[in-house]
Design a protein around this motif. Structure first.
Motif, PDB file in Angstrom:
ATOM      1  N   LEU A 175      -1.663  95.843  22.943  1.00  0.00           N
ATOM      2  CA  LEU A 175      -1.823  96.871  23.967  1.00  0.00           C
ATOM      3  C   LEU A 175      -0.787  97.973  23.793  1.00  0.00           C
ATOM      4  O   LEU A 175      -1.068  99.156  24.017  1.00  0.00           O
ATOM      5  N   LYS A 176       0.420  97.574  23.380  1.00  0.00           N
ATOM      6  CA  LYS A 176       1.453  98.586  23.158  1.00  0.00           C
ATOM      7  C   LYS A 176       1.067  99.490  21.994  1.00  0.00           C
ATOM      8  O   LYS A 176       1.218 100.721  22.075  1.00  0.00           O
ATOM      9  N   ARG A 177       0.572  98.918  20.880  1.00  0.00           N
ATOM     10  CA  ARG A 177       0.192  99.736  19.725  1.00  0.00           C
ATOM     11  C   ARG A 177      -0.896 100.741  20.091  1.00  0.00           C
ATOM     12  O   ARG A 177      -0.844 101.913  19.706  1.00  0.00           O
ATOM     13  N   ILE A 178      -1.905 100.276  20.845  1.00  0.00           N
ATOM     14  CA  ILE A 178      -2.980 101.165  21.284  1.00  0.00           C
ATOM     15  C   ILE A 178      -2.430 102.291  22.155  1.00  0.00           C
ATOM     16  O   ILE A 178      -2.792 103.459  22.021  1.00  0.00           O
ATOM     17  N   SER A 179      -1.509 101.921  23.038  1.00  0.00           N
ATOM     18  CA  SER A 179      -0.960 102.885  23.991  1.00  0.00           C
ATOM     19  C   SER A 179      -0.046 103.898  23.307  1.00  0.00           C
ATOM     20  O   SER A 179      -0.051 105.088  23.656  1.00  0.00           O
ATOM     21  N   LEU A 180       0.735 103.435  22.329  1.00  0.00           N
ATOM     22  CA  LEU A 180       1.623 104.356  21.614  1.00  0.00           C
ATOM     23  C   LEU A 180       0.845 105.464  20.913  1.00  0.00           C
ATOM     24  O   LEU A 180       1.297 106.611  20.847  1.00  0.00           O
ATOM     25  N   GLY A 182       2.993 119.927  20.556  1.00  0.00           N
ATOM     26  CA  GLY A 182       3.838 120.617  19.586  1.00  0.00           C
ATOM     27  C   GLY A 182       4.616 119.758  18.616  1.00  0.00           C
ATOM     28  O   GLY A 182       5.230 120.297  17.685  1.00  0.00           O
ATOM     29  N   ALA A 183       4.645 118.444  18.786  1.00  0.00           N
ATOM     30  CA  ALA A 183       5.390 117.593  17.856  1.00  0.00           C
ATOM     31  C   ALA A 183       4.717 117.603  16.485  1.00  0.00           C
ATOM     32  O   ALA A 183       3.489 117.541  16.385  1.00  0.00           O
ATOM     33  N   ASP A 184       5.525 117.650  15.423  1.00  0.00           N
ATOM     34  CA  ASP A 184       4.954 117.633  14.085  1.00  0.00           C
ATOM     35  C   ASP A 184       4.878 116.201  13.545  1.00  0.00           C
ATOM     36  O   ASP A 184       5.266 115.245  14.234  1.00  0.00           O
ATOM     37  N   PHE A 185       4.402 116.055  12.318  1.00  0.00           N
ATOM     38  CA  PHE A 185       4.182 114.728  11.740  1.00  0.00           C
ATOM     39  C   PHE A 185       5.468 113.927  11.673  1.00  0.00           C
ATOM     40  O   PHE A 185       5.490 112.728  12.016  1.00  0.00           O
ATOM     41  N   VAL A 186       6.562 114.554  11.236  1.00  0.00           N
ATOM     42  CA  VAL A 186       7.835 113.841  11.104  1.00  0.00           C
ATOM     43  C   VAL A 186       8.322 113.364  12.462  1.00  0.00           C
ATOM     44  O   VAL A 186       8.804 112.219  12.603  1.00  0.00           O
ATOM     45  N   GLU A 187       8.219 114.199  13.479  1.00  0.00           N
ATOM     46  CA  GLU A 187       8.658 113.810  14.825  1.00  0.00           C
ATOM     47  C   GLU A 187       7.837 112.635  15.349  1.00  0.00           C
ATOM     48  O   GLU A 187       8.387 111.709  15.971  1.00  0.00           O
ATOM     49  N   VAL A 188       6.528 112.651  15.097  1.00  0.00           N
ATOM     50  CA  VAL A 188       5.687 111.554  15.559  1.00  0.00           C
ATOM     51  C   VAL A 188       5.998 110.284  14.773  1.00  0.00           C
ATOM     52  O   VAL A 188       6.048 109.187  15.340  1.00  0.00           O
ATOM     53  N   TYR A 189       6.240 110.423  13.462  1.00  0.00           N
ATOM     54  CA  TYR A 189       6.641 109.262  12.661  1.00  0.00           C
ATOM     55  C   TYR A 189       7.921 108.643  13.233  1.00  0.00           C
ATOM     56  O   TYR A 189       8.018 107.427  13.410  1.00  0.00           O
ATOM     57  N   LYS A 190       8.912 109.466  13.520  1.00  0.00           N
ATOM     58  CA  LYS A 190      10.182 108.969  14.054  1.00  0.00           C
ATOM     59  C   LYS A 190       9.987 108.337  15.429  1.00  0.00           C
ATOM     60  O   LYS A 190      10.699 107.383  15.794  1.00  0.00           O
ATOM     61  N   TYR A 191       9.041 108.863  16.201  1.00  0.00           N
ATOM     62  CA  TYR A 191       8.746 108.253  17.511  1.00  0.00           C
ATOM     63  C   TYR A 191       8.237 106.829  17.338  1.00  0.00           C
ATOM     64  O   TYR A 191       8.721 105.898  17.994  1.00  0.00           O
ATOM     65  N   PHE A 192       7.274 106.635  16.442  1.00  0.00           N
ATOM     66  CA  PHE A 192       6.771 105.275  16.206  1.00  0.00           C
ATOM     67  C   PHE A 192       7.883 104.374  15.685  1.00  0.00           C
ATOM     68  O   PHE A 192       7.986 103.208  16.081  1.00  0.00           O
ATOM     69  N   SER A 193       8.718 104.907  14.813  1.00  0.00           N
ATOM     70  CA  SER A 193       9.825 104.127  14.275  1.00  0.00           C
ATOM     71  C   SER A 193      10.795 103.721  15.380  1.00  0.00           C
ATOM     72  O   SER A 193      11.268 102.574  15.420  1.00  0.00           O
ATOM     73  N   SER A 194      11.063 104.636  16.298  1.00  0.00           N
ATOM     74  CA  SER A 194      11.984 104.336  17.404  1.00  0.00           C
ATOM     75  C   SER A 194      11.414 103.299  18.363  1.00  0.00           C
ATOM     76  O   SER A 194      12.160 102.648  19.106  1.00  0.00           O
ATOM     77  N   PRO A 246       8.510 101.182   8.588  1.00  0.00           N
ATOM     78  CA  PRO A 246       8.109 102.455   7.955  1.00  0.00           C
ATOM     79  C   PRO A 246       6.630 102.516   7.590  1.00  0.00           C
ATOM     80  O   PRO A 246       5.988 103.559   7.769  1.00  0.00           O
ATOM     81  N   PHE A 247       6.067 101.407   7.081  1.00  0.00           N
ATOM     82  CA  PHE A 247       4.652 101.397   6.700  1.00  0.00           C
ATOM     83  C   PHE A 247       3.768 101.654   7.921  1.00  0.00           C
ATOM     84  O   PHE A 247       2.885 102.525   7.894  1.00  0.00           O
ATOM     85  N   ASP A 248       3.997 100.898   9.001  1.00  0.00           N
ATOM     86  CA  ASP A 248       3.166 101.050  10.201  1.00  0.00           C
ATOM     87  C   ASP A 248       3.423 102.382  10.893  1.00  0.00           C
ATOM     88  O   ASP A 248       2.494 102.992  11.442  1.00  0.00           O
ATOM     89  N   SER A 249       4.684 102.836  10.889  1.00  0.00           N
ATOM     90  CA  SER A 249       4.993 104.132  11.514  1.00  0.00           C
ATOM     91  C   SER A 249       4.258 105.264  10.811  1.00  0.00           C
ATOM     92  O   SER A 249       3.727 106.178  11.454  1.00  0.00           O
ATOM     93  N   PHE A 250       4.217 105.195   9.475  1.00  0.00           N
ATOM     94  CA  PHE A 250       3.531 106.231   8.721  1.00  0.00           C
ATOM     95  C   PHE A 250       2.035 106.221   9.034  1.00  0.00           C
ATOM     96  O   PHE A 250       1.444 107.274   9.303  1.00  0.00           O
ATOM     97  N   HIS A 251       1.424 105.046   8.981  1.00  0.00           N
ATOM     98  CA  HIS A 251      -0.015 104.983   9.213  1.00  0.00           C
ATOM     99  C   HIS A 251      -0.369 105.326  10.661  1.00  0.00           C
ATOM    100  O   HIS A 251      -1.435 105.906  10.924  1.00  0.00           O
TER     101      HIS A 251
END
Length: 424
Positions: free
Chosen positions: A272-277, A288-300, A305-310
């Motif tokens: 449920l958390k993955r779906i919600s994120l 306005g967030a770009d790809f790198v910012e969204v990647y870092k959000y998932f990482s945080s 890194p693999f799942d954050s990227f995808h």
């Protein structure tokens, strides 16, 4: 005239012909393949991002010319009309494919975003029957997961199996349920998602380890909803398009698939958390967030890194990566779940279990289950041959839904721990 051995009236034959025209028109409209990133590019970028080398990827998309398909779909919309529920179904379905074609013709540009929102909604959309939005629900599940995380670590399923082992296990299970060889299970090294399902094929991502929860989720979600409804749709004598997921039924299909996980006990709070994120990330990108910012959000939020990227990639498929644009498809998983859950409770309250079974007769939207009732009653739309295991035990399903209907009357804001302890 007859179709698949069934004699059709002139009116039904007209709709069957329009339906075949629709299927022919949409053959070239391939949403996910059009926005897919090359596997070689993904692997190179994941390696770079893992080392902290962040830069916006450069992704080039071949832009399809779907003008002929759009013109034919517009003609089908006009000819189908709204005089009959079947005509309305065809009109709505053709319209959604036409919007999808417009979306794909704008691939790689900010113009991709608006039609994707028309098809899949936006995070701030209200939940039917509630004063809360899909975004509110996403925040709730993320916060709840974070609060419970440390307490649930001991329940984490540490066992895992390789894709080849899971493939053999799933194949044997599906042979027993559907019949030998009806659904083939394959390992696909090029697949971005962990799994993908069609009517007769389920693909697993190669080089991936799967947990027991993954196995249960794949059966409940991919096999017993996506593949099952496609197979049932293939048996329809008039509307062969019910075997194919049109853009307008995506929310119901994905909502039903996640609901199936819930009913099967195959969903966990991390899922449920993955779906919600993803919903929160779509909202970030739109703002306005770009790809790198969204990647870092998932990482945080704890993803590797693999799942954050995808996860970030899912948000930015088909759109510029600099912010202000997004592919809204992942918006439907949570909103679809909540709406399907409400529909099941409503149908139980109305004593209409037949409508719940009809939901599995093909790739239907909730609206279709209601509007096409006359054609279910006449036999022009045939009932589903297969139902998921949890739908075959209607007393158990009714018990869960009846309990849910009643406990929703209890307002948690009024509950005090002291009153609970004194009442027992």
């Amino acid at each position: 005239m007859s179709v698949a051995g069934v004699e059709l009236s002139p009116a039904l034959q007209r709709y069957a012909t329009l339906d075949q025209r629709l299927l022919a028109a949409v053959k070239g409209i391939r949403i996910l393949p059009t926005v897919a990133w090359p596997a070689t590019l993904e692997n190179r970028l994941i390696a770079a991002f893992s080392k902290g080398d962040y830069s916006l990827p450069q992704v080039d998309y071949p832009r399809p010319d779907l003008s002929e398909a759009r013109a034919e779909l517009a003609r089908i919309e006009r000819e189908a009309g709204h005089d009959d529920p079947m005509g309305e179904y065809l009109c709505r379905t053709a319209e959604s494919w036409r919007i999808a074609a417009e979306m794909l013709e704008a691939v790689g540009t900010a113009g991709f975003t608006a039609p994707s929102i028309v098809l899949y909604g936006r995070p701030g959309d209200p939940i039917p029957g509630s004063d809360r939005s899909n975004l509110d629900a996403a925040r709730y599940f993320v916060e709840l997961s974070d609060e419970l995380g440390s307490d649930l670590l001991g329940d984490d399923d540490s066992q895992s199996m390789q894709a080849d082992v899971l493939r053999a296990d799933l194949a044997a299970t599906l042979d027993r349920f559907f019949g030998d060889g009806v659904i083939h299970v394959e390992v696909d090294d090029e697949l971005t998602a962990k799994a993908a399902a069609g009517a007769t094929r389920i693909r697993l991502r190669g080089g991936t380890h799967f947990s027991e929860y993954d196995r249960h989720q794949l059966l409940a979600h991919e096999a017993y909803v996506h593949s099952l409804t496609a197979l049932n749709g293939r048996a329809q004598p008039v509307l062969a398009s019910l075997a194919r997921t049109s853009p307008r039924v995506t929310a119901t299909q994905e909502g039903l698939a996640v609901f199936a996980e819930l009913m099967s006990g195959a969903i966990d709070i991390a899922r449920l958390k993955r779906i919600s994120l993803r919903i929160l990330a779509i909202d970030m990108a739109l703002n306005g967030a770009d790809f790198v910012e969204v990647y870092k959000y998932f990482s945080s939020c704890g993803q590797n890194p693999f799942d954050s990227f995808h996860s970030a990639q899912r948000v930015f498929r088909g759109v510029p990566l600099g912010g202000g644009a997004a592919f809204a498809k992942d918006n439907v998983y949570l909103s679809g779940l909540l709406t399907v859950h409400t529909f099941f409770r409503w149908a139980l309250k109305q004593r209409r279990m037949d409508m719940l079974r009809h939901l599995f007769a093909g790739k239907l939207a909730l609206h279709d289950v209601l509007s096409l009732q006359p054609h279910f009653e006449s036999g022009a739309i045939v009932p589903p041959r297969w139902l998921p295991p949890w739908m075959q035990h209607v007393h158990g399903l009714a018990g869960k839904l009846a309990f849910s209907l009643f406990v929703n009357r209890i307002h948690m804001g009024r509950v005090q721990a002291e009153s609970l302890s004194l009442s027992l």
